[in-house]
Design a protein around this motif. Structure first.
Motif, PDB file in Angstrom:
ATOM      1  N   ILE A 140       0.835  -1.207   0.000  1.00  0.00           N
ATOM      2  CA  ILE A 140       0.000   0.000   0.000  1.00  0.00           C
ATOM      3  C   ILE A 140       0.871   1.259   0.000  1.00  0.00           C
ATOM      4  CG2 ILE A 140      -1.605   1.367   1.410  1.00  0.00           C
ATOM      5  CD1 ILE A 140      -2.915  -1.310   2.208  1.00  0.00           C
TER       6      ILE A 140
ATOM      7  N   SER B 254       1.455   4.161  -2.953  1.00  0.00           N
ATOM      8  CA  SER B 254       1.293   5.567  -2.612  1.00  0.00           C
ATOM      9  C   SER B 254       2.600   6.355  -2.752  1.00  0.00           C
ATOM     10  CB  SER B 254       0.748   5.668  -1.187  1.00  0.00           C
ATOM     11  OG  SER B 254       0.311   6.948  -0.915  1.00  0.00           O
TER      12      SER B 254
ATOM     13  N   LYS C  81      -7.417  -0.555  11.605  1.00  0.00           N
ATOM     14  CA  LYS C  81      -6.837  -1.517  10.662  1.00  0.00           C
ATOM     15  C   LYS C  81      -7.961  -2.234   9.929  1.00  0.00           C
ATOM     16  CE  LYS C  81      -3.453  -4.202  11.707  1.00  0.00           C
ATOM     17  NZ  LYS C  81      -2.677  -5.225  12.422  1.00  0.00           N
TER      18      LYS C  81
ATOM     19  N   LYS D 185      -5.631   1.237   4.606  1.00  0.00           N
ATOM     20  CA  LYS D 185      -6.089   1.318   3.214  1.00  0.00           C
ATOM     21  C   LYS D 185      -5.319   2.419   2.492  1.00  0.00           C
ATOM     22  CE  LYS D 185     -10.438   1.738   4.904  1.00  0.00           C
ATOM     23  NZ  LYS D 185     -10.110   1.486   6.256  1.00  0.00           N
ATOM     24  N   LEU D 186      -5.318   2.337   1.175  1.00  0.00           N
ATOM     25  CA  LEU D 186      -4.654   3.345   0.358  1.00  0.00           C
ATOM     26  C   LEU D 186      -5.191   4.739   0.678  1.00  0.00           C
ATOM     27  CD1 LEU D 186      -2.606   3.930  -1.859  1.00  0.00           C
ATOM     28  CD2 LEU D 186      -4.388   3.474  -3.536  1.00  0.00           C
ATOM     29  N   SER D 187      -6.496   4.855   0.857  1.00  0.00           N
ATOM     30  CA  SER D 187      -7.098   6.157   1.179  1.00  0.00           C
ATOM     31  C   SER D 187      -6.585   6.685   2.523  1.00  0.00           C
ATOM     32  CB  SER D 187      -8.623   6.067   1.185  1.00  0.00           C
ATOM     33  OG  SER D 187      -9.070   5.142   2.149  1.00  0.00           O
ATOM     34  N   ASP D 188      -6.301   5.787   3.482  1.00  0.00           N
ATOM     35  CA  ASP D 188      -5.740   6.205   4.772  1.00  0.00           C
ATOM     36  C   ASP D 188      -4.346   6.799   4.588  1.00  0.00           C
ATOM     37  OD1 ASP D 188      -7.962   5.221   6.179  1.00  0.00           O
ATOM     38  OD2 ASP D 188      -7.034   3.253   6.472  1.00  0.00           O
TER      39      ASP D 188
END
Length: 158
Positions: free
Chosen positions: A40, A44, A139, A142-145
């Motif tokens: 992840i 990013s 948990k 995620k990519l959005s996190d």
């Protein structure tokens, strides 16, 4: 997935244009969780280093026990400006890692720390935030996190 530890470590020079790649240290006692976080973070656009436990992370950060530190690791201390760690991990919890990083004598005292946990326990969240954690995230990561976290880091630095 087990409740394990992750660290996100960004390089010292952050800019709004993201010219510099963020350097991430992912620490997790579970190989699958560690690989998931690594993937992840790489998606990013982060550079990723992994460690299998909190004690190894302390070695990478230059906070390990000199008597038990691998000489190769101790000479390659990483410069960090953001740490993400999960609360639960055998040997050293993310909360204990947070405390080590925030100690008065630590050169990492000003480094923001984000805690991850698969359990949503309000007393745990409050304890971490009261002890200096910047954020608490659920948990699995995620990519959005990660994107939210990068934006938060950049906004704090502008």
């Amino acid at each position: 997935m087990s409740d394990s530890t992750f660290l996100l470590v960004a390089s010292d020079s952050c800019s709004s244009s993201m010219e510099e790649e963020l350097h991430v240290l992912a620490v997790d006692d579970n190989l699958i969780d560690r690989k998931l976080v690594e993937r992840i973070l790489k998606i990013s656009s982060c550079k990723v280093t992994t460690a299998e436990n909190g004690l190894r992370a302390l070695e990478y950060l230059g906070l390990g026990d000199p008597q038990q530190t691998d000489p190769v690791t101790s000479t390659n201390v990483m410069k960090v400006n953001l740490i993400i760690t999960d609360y639960c991990m055998p040997g050293m919890t993310g909360f204990e890692l947070l405390q080590k990083v925030k100690q008065e004598s630590s050169n990492l005292k000003g480094v923001p720390v984000v805690i991850l946990s698969s359990e949503n326990i309000p007393t745990r969240i409050n304890k971490c935030l009261a002890s200096g954690a910047q954020m608490f995230m659920q948990k699995p990561l995620k990519l959005s996190d990660v994107e939210k976290l990068k934006c938060h880091l950049l906004n704090c630095r502008i």
